[in-house]
Write a protein that holds these residues in place. Structure first.
Motif, PDB file in Angstrom:
ATOM      1  N   GLU A  49      59.617  60.385  15.152  1.00  0.00           N
ATOM      2  CA  GLU A  49      59.388  60.912  13.803  1.00  0.00           C
ATOM      3  C   GLU A  49      59.411  62.440  13.802  1.00  0.00           C
ATOM      4  N   THR A  50      59.857  63.018  12.677  1.00  0.00           N
ATOM      5  CA  THR A  50      59.779  64.471  12.493  1.00  0.00           C
ATOM      6  C   THR A  50      58.389  64.796  11.944  1.00  0.00           C
ATOM      7  N   VAL A  51      57.707  65.669  12.623  1.00  0.00           N
ATOM      8  CA  VAL A  51      56.320  65.988  12.267  1.00  0.00           C
ATOM      9  C   VAL A  51      56.155  67.506  12.154  1.00  0.00           C
ATOM     10  N   VAL A  52      55.053  67.906  11.541  1.00  0.00           N
ATOM     11  CA  VAL A  52      54.684  69.319  11.439  1.00  0.00           C
ATOM     12  C   VAL A  52      53.294  69.497  12.042  1.00  0.00           C
ATOM     13  N   VAL A  53      53.171  70.446  12.941  1.00  0.00           N
ATOM     14  CA  VAL A  53      51.861  70.806  13.495  1.00  0.00           C
ATOM     15  C   VAL A  53      51.628  72.299  13.276  1.00  0.00           C
ATOM     16  N   LYS A  54      50.349  72.643  13.152  1.00  0.00           N
ATOM     17  CA  LYS A  54      49.995  74.051  12.954  1.00  0.00           C
ATOM     18  C   LYS A  54      48.765  74.350  13.799  1.00  0.00           C
ATOM     19  N   GLY A  55      48.798  75.471  14.487  1.00  0.00           N
ATOM     20  CA  GLY A  55      47.674  75.819  15.350  1.00  0.00           C
ATOM     21  C   GLY A  55      47.856  77.182  15.986  1.00  0.00           C
ATOM     22  N   TRP A  56      47.167  77.367  17.110  1.00  0.00           N
ATOM     23  CA  TRP A  56      47.172  78.660  17.785  1.00  0.00           C
ATOM     24  C   TRP A  56      47.739  78.520  19.187  1.00  0.00           C
ATOM     25  N   ASP A 104      45.073  73.041  17.874  1.00  0.00           N
ATOM     26  CA  ASP A 104      44.600  73.246  16.491  1.00  0.00           C
ATOM     27  C   ASP A 104      43.106  72.973  16.339  1.00  0.00           C
ATOM     28  N   GLY A 105      42.407  72.798  17.467  1.00  0.00           N
ATOM     29  CA  GLY A 105      40.955  72.606  17.421  1.00  0.00           C
ATOM     30  C   GLY A 105      40.511  71.183  17.175  1.00  0.00           C
ATOM     31  N   SER A 106      41.439  70.278  16.866  1.00  0.00           N
ATOM     32  CA  SER A 106      41.048  68.904  16.537  1.00  0.00           C
ATOM     33  C   SER A 106      40.633  68.099  17.759  1.00  0.00           C
ATOM     34  N   CYS A 107      41.039  68.527  18.940  1.00  0.00           N
ATOM     35  CA  CYS A 107      40.673  67.842  20.183  1.00  0.00           C
ATOM     36  C   CYS A 107      40.845  68.819  21.346  1.00  0.00           C
ATOM     37  N   PHE A 108      40.438  68.389  22.518  1.00  0.00           N
ATOM     38  CA  PHE A 108      40.539  69.261  23.684  1.00  0.00           C
ATOM     39  C   PHE A 108      41.995  69.542  24.039  1.00  0.00           C
ATOM     40  N   ALA A 168      35.157  72.822  23.314  1.00  0.00           N
ATOM     41  CA  ALA A 168      34.467  71.585  23.712  1.00  0.00           C
ATOM     42  C   ALA A 168      33.011  71.606  23.268  1.00  0.00           C
ATOM     43  N   ILE A 169      32.324  72.729  23.496  1.00  0.00           N
ATOM     44  CA  ILE A 169      30.902  72.821  23.151  1.00  0.00           C
ATOM     45  C   ILE A 169      30.682  72.597  21.659  1.00  0.00           C
ATOM     46  N   PHE A 170      31.496  73.223  20.824  1.00  0.00           N
ATOM     47  CA  PHE A 170      31.218  73.137  19.388  1.00  0.00           C
ATOM     48  C   PHE A 170      31.725  71.843  18.756  1.00  0.00           C
ATOM     49  N   ARG A 171      32.668  71.167  19.389  1.00  0.00           N
ATOM     50  CA  ARG A 171      32.990  69.808  18.939  1.00  0.00           C
ATOM     51  C   ARG A 171      31.836  68.869  19.291  1.00  0.00           C
ATOM     52  N   ILE A 172      31.261  69.069  20.475  1.00  0.00           N
ATOM     53  CA  ILE A 172      30.114  68.250  20.882  1.00  0.00           C
ATOM     54  C   ILE A 172      28.903  68.544  19.996  1.00  0.00           C
ATOM     55  N   ARG A 173      28.697  69.819  19.670  1.00  0.00           N
ATOM     56  CA  ARG A 173      27.581  70.184  18.783  1.00  0.00           C
ATOM     57  C   ARG A 173      27.703  69.445  17.452  1.00  0.00           C
ATOM     58  N   HIS A 174      28.916  69.397  16.913  1.00  0.00           N
ATOM     59  CA  HIS A 174      29.135  68.652  15.669  1.00  0.00           C
ATOM     60  C   HIS A 174      28.789  67.177  15.854  1.00  0.00           C
TER      61      HIS A 174
END
Length: 478
Positions: A18-25, A39-43, A130-136
């Motif tokens: 599939e053709t997809v679009v991703v955005k991040g750093w 993009d911060g959604s996972c490690f 990782a820390i702030f995803r766990i904090r959430h």
């Protein structure tokens, strides 16, 4: 570009072809061909494969660590090692470049001390992501736990006129002109001219107000910011931190301990199940750090083993008196290796004593209860011996005290005596005394230091690394 898909969704669903679009750093850009995008959604980051012939040179030059990109392309099975899928880029947009000469987060190891100085950017590192995803996740688990237990979430005041702990280490709230403060006839500050027409502070606890809610709604909890103006620069203290404080009507001390242990196990189990990648990364990172220590200083358990151990085993429960006896007979005490030697009953336990009980003697979490009344707060129920109160602390490895609580004193006469002993003015807490006059009942509660919980789950040694923007003496940046 069409609507983006978060990287965690792509990695989970893997819609090959599939053709997809991703955005991040950009994490890194290797050989002018392979972009590691997060993009911060996972490690995990997603590899983007760029064909130099398809992308303008000026765009390629802007693809540096820290730059914000949008990428459109086909998701394919990876042709290299280290990832299962990657994107063949068809179109790349640079939303925001990051000057490589000045961007402080380069693809190398940075010390946590350095990262605290750039706390506004440290979220982008693997560790702090990782820390702030766990904090959430821990925050969510707490709300979910209490909702399942049929508690009501109560918002208690942040601005208060009472000192719940009686310690006096509070931040003042005022709108008075500090260069021209109004004075009374006897030369004191005239708080009648202030916004609330009385002296007010930032709260150190929502407990007293939560008791009011519990004695009508049955069981409530607070989860909010609290503040302590303690001039302490240790790895365990913050001036601004978050507390979780349940209060339960008709509950005694034993029920209080049961609830606290159940909650802690629930939180740990939730994070083990839902934050496995982030926890594995932190576990591996800590194991590397441990391997560099002398053998006698290494932890007996890995982070993941320690978390699982807390879930699998019942916490030890002992009285303060039993703990003092253990500590007095301990080798560190006999050989005077403790900084604070335990000589007699009534001593206020320090972190070194708490950690000895947990890490050396019992080798699991410990609940201490029935403390001397002279070292505990005025609102704790006095036992029949007249010397101790129905207080309890839960001690965790590496942290020491993580929860403090008690059965509350419901007898108004005894409560008034305790307030007089500790010089706490009755008139300021008339509302707290009223619930002892009208339909009083046994009730209990505790406070969980949220940052200490995050510290334990992530294995971080310094509490400043588990809150987004630490507030400490001399530091209120960002």
């Amino acid at each position: 570009m069409k609507k983006r898909t978060r990287i965690n969704v792509l990695l989970a669903e893997q819609p090959i072809g599939e053709t997809v679009v991703v955005k991040g750093w950009v994490k890194s850009f290797r050989n002018n061909q392979f972009i590691s995008l997060n993009d911060g959604s996972c490690f995990d980051s997603l590899q983007i494969v760029v064909d130099r012939d398809d992308v303008e040179e000026k765009i390629l030059k802007q693809i540096t660590p820290g730059a914000a990109l949008g990428v459109k392309g086909k998701l394919i099975e990876s042709r290299g090692k280290g990832q299962s899928v990657e994107i063949d880029a068809e179109d790349v947009i640079v939303y925001g470049p990051a000057n490589p000469e000045t961007y402080p987060l380069q693809p190398k190891k940075h010390s946590k001390e350095f990262l605290r100085e750039i706390a506004h950017l440290r979220f982008r590192t693997n560790t702090f992501g990782a820390i702030f995803r766990i904090r959430h996740a821990i925050s969510y688990a707490i709300h979910q736990f209490f909702n399942e237990q049929k508690f009501y979430y109560l918002h208690t005041p942040i601005i208060t006129a009472s000192d719940a702990e009686g310690a006096g280490e509070m931040f003042r709230v005022t709108t008075l002109d500090l260069d021209n403060t109004p004075k009374t006839e006897d030369g004191k500050i005239d708080f009648k001219k202030d916004f609330f027409e009385r002296e007010t502070h930032l709260t150190v606890s929502g407990q007293l107000e939560a008791e009011l809610g519990a004695l009508a709604l049955g069981q409530v909890y607070t989860f909010g910011p609290t503040f302590r103006a303690e001039n302490s620069n240790t790895s365990r203290h913050l001036a601004e931190f978050w507390m979780v404080e349940p209060e339960v009507a008709f509950a005694d001390l034993e029920e209080n301990m049961d609830l606290a242990e159940k909650m802690l196990k629930y939180i740990i189990t939730y994070t083990l199940v839902n934050c496995s990648q982030d926890l594995q990364f932190l576990n591996d990172q800590l194991e590397k750090e441990e391997s560099q220590k002398p053998k006698n200083e290494r932890s007996a358990m890995s982070l993941l083993d320690r978390l699982q151990f807390c879930v699998d085993y019942d916490f030890a429960r002992i009285t303060y008196t039993e703990a003092i006896d253990i500590l007095k007979k301990s080798k560190p005490n006999k050989k005077k290796k403790f900084n604070y030697i335990i000589e007699e009953w009534g001593a206020d336990l320090q972190s070194e004593h708490e950690r000895y009980l947990v890490e050396k003697h019992f080798k699991k979490p410990v609940i201490l209860y029935d403390y001397p009344k002279n070292i505990k707060a005025f609102y704790m129920k006095v036992n029949e011996d007249g010397k101790t109160v129905r207080a309890m602390d839960i001690l965790f490895p590496g942290i020491g005290e993580i929860i403090g609580g008690s059965q509350r004193e419901e007898n108004i006469d005894i409560l008034l005596d305790r307030m007089k002993e500790m010089n706490i003015p009755e008139e300021e807490l008339y509302w707290y005394l009223d619930i002892r006059k009208y339909g009083s009942c046994p009730h209990s509660g505790y406070g969980l230091g949220f940052e200490r919980m995050v510290q334990f789950v992530t294995g971080m040694g310094n509490i400043r690394d588990v809150i987004p923007f630490p507030r400490t003496p001399g530091n209120a940046a960002f």
